[in-house]
Design an enzyme around this catalytic site. Sequence first.
Site, PDB file in Angstrom:
ATOM      1  N   LYS A   1       0.830  -1.207   0.000  1.00  0.00           N
ATOM      2  CA  LYS A   1       0.000   0.000   0.000  1.00  0.00           C
ATOM      3  C   LYS A   1       0.864   1.257   0.000  1.00  0.00           C
ATOM      4  CE  LYS A   1      -3.953   2.045   2.407  1.00  0.00           C
ATOM      5  NZ  LYS A   1      -4.946   1.844   3.488  1.00  0.00           N
TER       6      LYS A   1
ATOM      7  N   GLU B   1       9.829  -5.529   4.617  1.00  0.00           N
ATOM      8  CA  GLU B   1       9.957  -6.906   4.127  1.00  0.00           C
ATOM      9  C   GLU B   1       9.681  -6.983   2.627  1.00  0.00           C
ATOM     10  OE1 GLU B   1       8.153  -7.144   8.355  1.00  0.00           O
ATOM     11  OE2 GLU B   1       7.986  -5.859   6.574  1.00  0.00           O
TER      12      GLU B   1
ATOM     13  N   GLY C   1      -5.558  -2.656   4.692  1.00  0.00           N
ATOM     14  CA  GLY C   1      -4.735  -3.756   4.188  1.00  0.00           C
ATOM     15  C   GLY C   1      -5.395  -5.111   4.293  1.00  0.00           C
ATOM     16  N   ARG C   2      -6.010  -5.401   5.427  1.00  0.00           N
ATOM     17  CA  ARG C   2      -6.607  -6.732   5.603  1.00  0.00           C
ATOM     18  C   ARG C   2      -7.939  -6.875   4.875  1.00  0.00           C
ATOM     19  NH1 ARG C   2      -5.860  -3.861   9.972  1.00  0.00           N
ATOM     20  NH2 ARG C   2      -7.537  -3.166  11.342  1.00  0.00           N
TER      21      ARG C   2
ATOM     22  N   GLU D   1      -5.959  -8.397  14.215  1.00  0.00           N
ATOM     23  CA  GLU D   1      -5.452  -7.068  13.918  1.00  0.00           C
ATOM     24  C   GLU D   1      -6.576  -6.038  13.997  1.00  0.00           C
ATOM     25  OE1 GLU D   1      -1.883  -6.320  11.218  1.00  0.00           O
ATOM     26  OE2 GLU D   1      -3.542  -5.630   9.963  1.00  0.00           O
TER      27      GLU D   1
ATOM     28  N   HIS E   1      -6.310 -35.225  14.544  1.00  0.00           N
ATOM     29  CA  HIS E   1      -5.191 -36.041  15.014  1.00  0.00           C
ATOM     30  C   HIS E   1      -4.087 -35.181  15.620  1.00  0.00           C
ATOM     31  CE1 HIS E   1      -6.686 -39.829  13.218  1.00  0.00           C
ATOM     32  NE2 HIS E   1      -7.273 -39.000  12.371  1.00  0.00           N
TER      33      HIS E   1
ATOM     34  N   LYS F   1       8.086  -2.354  14.390  1.00  0.00           N
ATOM     35  CA  LYS F   1       8.712  -1.904  13.145  1.00  0.00           C
ATOM     36  C   LYS F   1       9.721  -0.802  13.408  1.00  0.00           C
ATOM     37  CE  LYS F   1       4.824  -2.761   9.971  1.00  0.00           C
ATOM     38  NZ  LYS F   1       3.885  -2.089   9.042  1.00  0.00           N
TER      39      LYS F   1
END
Length: 545
Positions: A205, A211, A266-267, A352, A383, A511
């Site tokens: 964005k 990263e 963003g999400r 978030e 399991h 950050k």
Amino acid sequence: MSLSLTQSPAWRALEAHRRAIEAMSLRAAFANDPARFDRFSLGIDGLFVDYSKQLVTGETLRLLLELAHSRDLPGWIGRMFAGERINSTEKRAALHVALRARGPVLLDGVDVAAEAARTFARMRVFCEGARGGSLTGSGGHRYTDIVNIGIGGSDLGPALVADALAPYCTPRLRAHFVSNVDGTQIARVLANLEAGSTLFVIASKTFTTLETLANARTAREWLSARLPGGASPARHFAAVTANLAAAREFGVDAERVFGFGDWVGGRYSVWSAVGLAAAIAIGMDHFDALREGARVMDEHFAGAPLERNLPVLLGLIGVWNTDFLGARTHAVLPYDQSLQLLPAYLQQLEMESNGKRVTREGGDVDCATAPVVWGAPGTNGQHAFFQLLHQGTQLVPADFIGCCRSHNALGAHHEMLMSNFFAQTEALMRGKSREEALEEMLARGVAPAEAERLAPHRAFPGNRPTTSIVLPRLDPHRLGMLLALYEHKVYVQSVIWGINAFDQWGVELGKTLANRILPQLTTSAPATMHDASTNGLINHFKAHR
């Protein structure tokens, strides 16, 4: 001064109600009410939700709906769809619904839905070119691989869509997703690619995400080292960002840069140009169908009465489980391998959004907010961690998600899968008493003394709440509905708790500190400016790298 949430009459009524039904038995509730399933289930456009195995009664839901009205939930739903700046700390609207709207959506007098439509038209041309071969790499090679480089919402959404809708992907293109700054991930992806036929989509964005830019630079260096002499890497990049200038400065051609507004969180951004890599993989027609499914859920959320509104009901039941029954986690259990990434996607969406301790007004939240979201596909989870769900000391509400039809109908596989789906929700609800366990063992010929010894170990408390979500088939339309259902459920809960679901200041401190520490890792001087533990860890790393 207005009463706090937990001091409000609606909240106090729910606390009293919880005490009154503390001994509620789901097994008895079904035995005493043959219509319970019909009363506590709801379907729209093929998506069916059964919440009858939740620890609720009709009175519970009535009181939860009173709480919703006391928190002006209808008004807050209207404010979101009207484009008000409900993201108060960043003074932004939260208009992801505009990305799938049928008609105009105005923000400050501008039709942002029309703006989005123009971007989607550009995406269609680009997707068709990449899929059909008219858009090629620098050597004229058709693209065989698309690598999405992003993180958070710029990775989780597109990766989920591409993986969940794999049956709709073209076999000529492979989609890859790189998010972690750990070089291992991108190294493993690049090891199996040919530079001349690879397209990288950089999704950020701000186009400043540490990263994402680190991985993008690595991709550019990889291309430069492998493309024929003089060939430009530019034909191997596209970018999705709100910072168009930064993308062009990186070296992405302007016609390959796709923007979106700051009113898209963003999400919630998979519906925007951030979904470009997924749209290339599944085709723009199917991407449009994904958005159409979300639009159906949007219209249901905006228009259905609260008592027949799926996101509202699921959101309120989640509040009930978290704040009145004391559940601290929530399991998401897709009984469809194609939804294996859904728990991770919902971790960001829910934690978030609602992992907050401060109200919109800046005061302290006085109740529990978002639970920890986790999960894995069935039957693998059975399991691994289902032992805790059945006999552990914690109450873990769970969503079971399955499909009536599979894209891979191999023998009796799907029937076996869904038999486990139904059996697990029944077992979690019913449990098994000590007497029932004892009777079963005696009937099998186990000696009475041994049966008495083993009975406590074979008893299950039951009364574990679950919601079952059943789709006809995992197609683009129903996936869109499912994701929008969860989006709106999260918003409902944020309104009840009085928090801002659309900011994420909690990720900023780490950050900032990482940016301070990074230069210290490139020098030989010992770290001294942090606490003793952080200094010690940095110096240990530098001594042993």
